[in-house]
Scaffold this motif. Sequence first.
Motif, short mmCIF file in Angstrom:
data_model
loop_
_atom_site.label_atom_id
_atom_site.label_comp_id
_atom_site.label_asym_id
_atom_site.label_seq_id
_atom_site.Cartn_x
_atom_site.Cartn_y
_atom_site.Cartn_z
N SER A 322 56.29 46.97 41.47
CA SER A 322 57.48 46.57 42.22
C SER A 322 57.73 47.47 43.43
N SER A 323 56.86 48.45 43.66
CA SER A 323 57.12 49.45 44.69
C SER A 323 56.33 49.19 45.96
N ASP A 626 62.78 56.49 46.07
CA ASP A 626 63.56 55.26 46.19
C ASP A 626 63.84 54.91 47.65
N ARG A 629 60.46 53.80 49.39
CA ARG A 629 59.94 52.54 48.85
C ARG A 629 60.99 51.43 48.85
N VAL A 631 63.85 50.85 47.40
CA VAL A 631 64.32 50.35 46.11
C VAL A 631 65.79 49.98 46.23
N LYS A 632 66.13 48.82 45.69
CA LYS A 632 67.53 48.40 45.71
C LYS A 632 68.38 49.36 44.90
N LYS A 710 62.11 49.01 36.09
CA LYS A 710 61.48 48.19 37.11
C LYS A 710 62.58 47.63 38.00
N ARG A 711 62.56 48.05 39.27
CA ARG A 711 63.63 47.67 40.18
C ARG A 711 63.06 47.00 41.41
N GLU A 712 63.83 46.08 41.93
CA GLU A 712 63.40 45.32 43.10
C GLU A 712 63.66 46.13 44.37
N HIS A 713 62.83 45.89 45.39
CA HIS A 713 63.08 46.56 46.66
C HIS A 713 63.89 45.64 47.56
N CYS A 755 57.49 55.07 40.52
CA CYS A 755 57.46 53.80 41.25
C CYS A 755 58.51 52.84 40.76
#
Length: 755
Positions: A322-323, A626, A629, A631-632, A710-713, A755
């Motif tokens: 996700s990164s 974060d 990359r 990251v939200k 796991k996080r969305e960008h 990541c």
Amino acid sequence: MKILFLVTAHNSLSQRLYLELSASGHNISIEYALSDECMLDAVVLFEPDLVICPFLTTRVSKEVYERVLTLIVHPGPPGDAGPSAIDWLLMGDDGSIQDAGATLEHLNDDRIRPGRTHWGVTILEAIEHFDAGPVWAFEQFPVNIDEKGLTKSELYRGPVTRAVITATRAAIARVQQVAEGRKVFVGSAALTPYSPDLRPEPKYSKLSVTDGIPFQGGQTHHRPLLKASQRELNPTRHTAQQMSRRIRCADSQPGVLSKVFGPSLYLYGGIVEDNLPGRQPVALPGTSTMVLGTRDDAVCIATCDGRGVWITHVRRPKDTSSSLWPKVPAAMGLVDLNIMAVAQIKSLHWPSTCDWSPSSWSTFQEIWIDFDVDVNHNKTAYLYFDFYNGAMSTDQCSRLIDAMDYILSESTRESPVSAVTFMGGSYFSNGIALNVIEAAADPAQESWLNINRINDVVHYILHEFPSHGILTIAAMRGNAAAGGVALAAPCDIVIAGSEIVLNPAYRAIGLYGSEYHSLSYNGRCGKANATKILRDMTALSPLQAQRIGLVDYIFPGTGAKLQDYIRTHISMLLKPRRLERGFWKAPANVDLSPASLARARAMELSEMGKDFWSPRSSRYHNRRSDFVRKVKPLQAPLRFSKHRRNITRTVDVEETDDFDNIECYRKSAEEALIARLRIEIQEEMKPIHNDASPTPRPQTPALGVIPALKREHMFSCYYKPMIEDLATPPETPLETPQHMAMTGSFFRPCDAGKC
């Protein structure tokens, strides 16, 4: 009015709008538009009169715009719609063709057209369909899409932001005017209903706020998302101008997805090279691409018209994780991917001018010096450093020091340099280069090298130039943050353009900070204000910064107009007996002796060492990752969200003393380890208690590493996972320290939990 900002991120535009509207007396709270529930909760808690969305990449919740009048800021004129408005503009779309696919074909042919002469922004009401609501205001401005350095991000921070402020002010006034006519009285109290059913006058969508005339830039259309792959480059067919447009329209997100270097890479930069010296291109092995040269980590691709285009940065495509990968200097990134060799980079090196003078033709030049002698024979060195996104890597700091050494060498008894003015670039400076650090084989070590080298730059400002009797001046023509603000503060005089935004704090990225700020901030602002600007972590306008002593003078305008103000004022300052040093540097106010400088540097670096290597380092390494990359965030900081702070009566973790307490981080890590071990033991005991056959034991990460969610960008609409045969970057640098210093292993594989 009570105004709620709904944003994807609190970026430069929303910060500037926040500062402008707050100065006008509006009460503003900010919420990240992370979900429909999040947006609605903010409306319920804050009960705003108006919702404004300055930067939003998602749809506004229907429950929000049916409850409160909601205004969307669209970076295009009336009739334009879609998520890639500025991208299409800078690509060369002049609106003459309605169909988007046909327009792309049109832009791909041999003929180069001038593009639009004007662009604009629209403030429109949120409805079910994107960018289709009633228009409350629009503003337009002239544009030259082939202006050197005009990237999407530069246009956004400059003319677009100015137009947004003008149009938003007008829209708010118009909303208030319409609502005033519907004022109702409850007893003796007057209530002004700012309801969603307010309607603007039809002329608002036809006549711009300032000029009162229709849009001058041609026909507007609904354009879909302009994908990275639709901007493909072909240097054997596209001219330098065409390639430059395709790269600049994608900066800084998503970049141009291209295979000009072999594997797919996102490319950035796009500066046209005129190639007046007539250098002959060299074939890049394994590709059909011809390279003219390299300079300061950038690579120049030859184009079919005998010129070239500089690629300054590259980013690997997103894989199945996700990164996003870090965005890194092009030459070093290509070396790390084994696309180019170190020997090739050196053999293709194209030096800048030996006297640091600005080039007489279009080319890539990060640093240049312009010497000026005024009517009183005072010689001033204007030092420009236009680093990508304002980030200053270790190598860039070293080159800046070389330029400062040249200035000192030009100060002679017969022709002394009276002053050096630090001009910066489109950004003044944003401090250390977090992308380069994130991509390094050892981010902590690279952080240490970077902060020490930028400290060396500041040491020249505080010691080397003053010891030669040279006045130091910072002319902040662009935004500045963290170490970039601290780079300006040590100067004798700080000048700021009226339209910039300052973010002095380091804490949001998890750093104590250095650049001798413990001397300059205290000396300029006093201890109380110095502590406040570092702990508050909120943006400052130039006027706010001037009130506390961080800025000395403010001048209006941008570009040539602002530069004229700066040069005229410096000439006035250099008149005899007018100014010998900054007023804040009085010995009674601050000790700037060599011993004091050494103590301040040692103290700051001891804290930075904790940020890089102690148990406290997790705050910096995680936040840096974060940030790089994209990251939200999980929620908006409470310092932005008044509606939640007023309810919870709590503060952000960065505002607490425990944020600096190493023992708290050590204890937290121990608790996390114990919790993970407890889970592992429970998993092992399940087969025994249940008398069941053992199940495969889940693989656990290395000791001390906590798996990340796991996080969305933030820019997921652009970046989709790509699976293809990419060159595999080395996990560690090659055999020599020299190679490590040059390459920095810029494409470090994602570590577990990073990541």
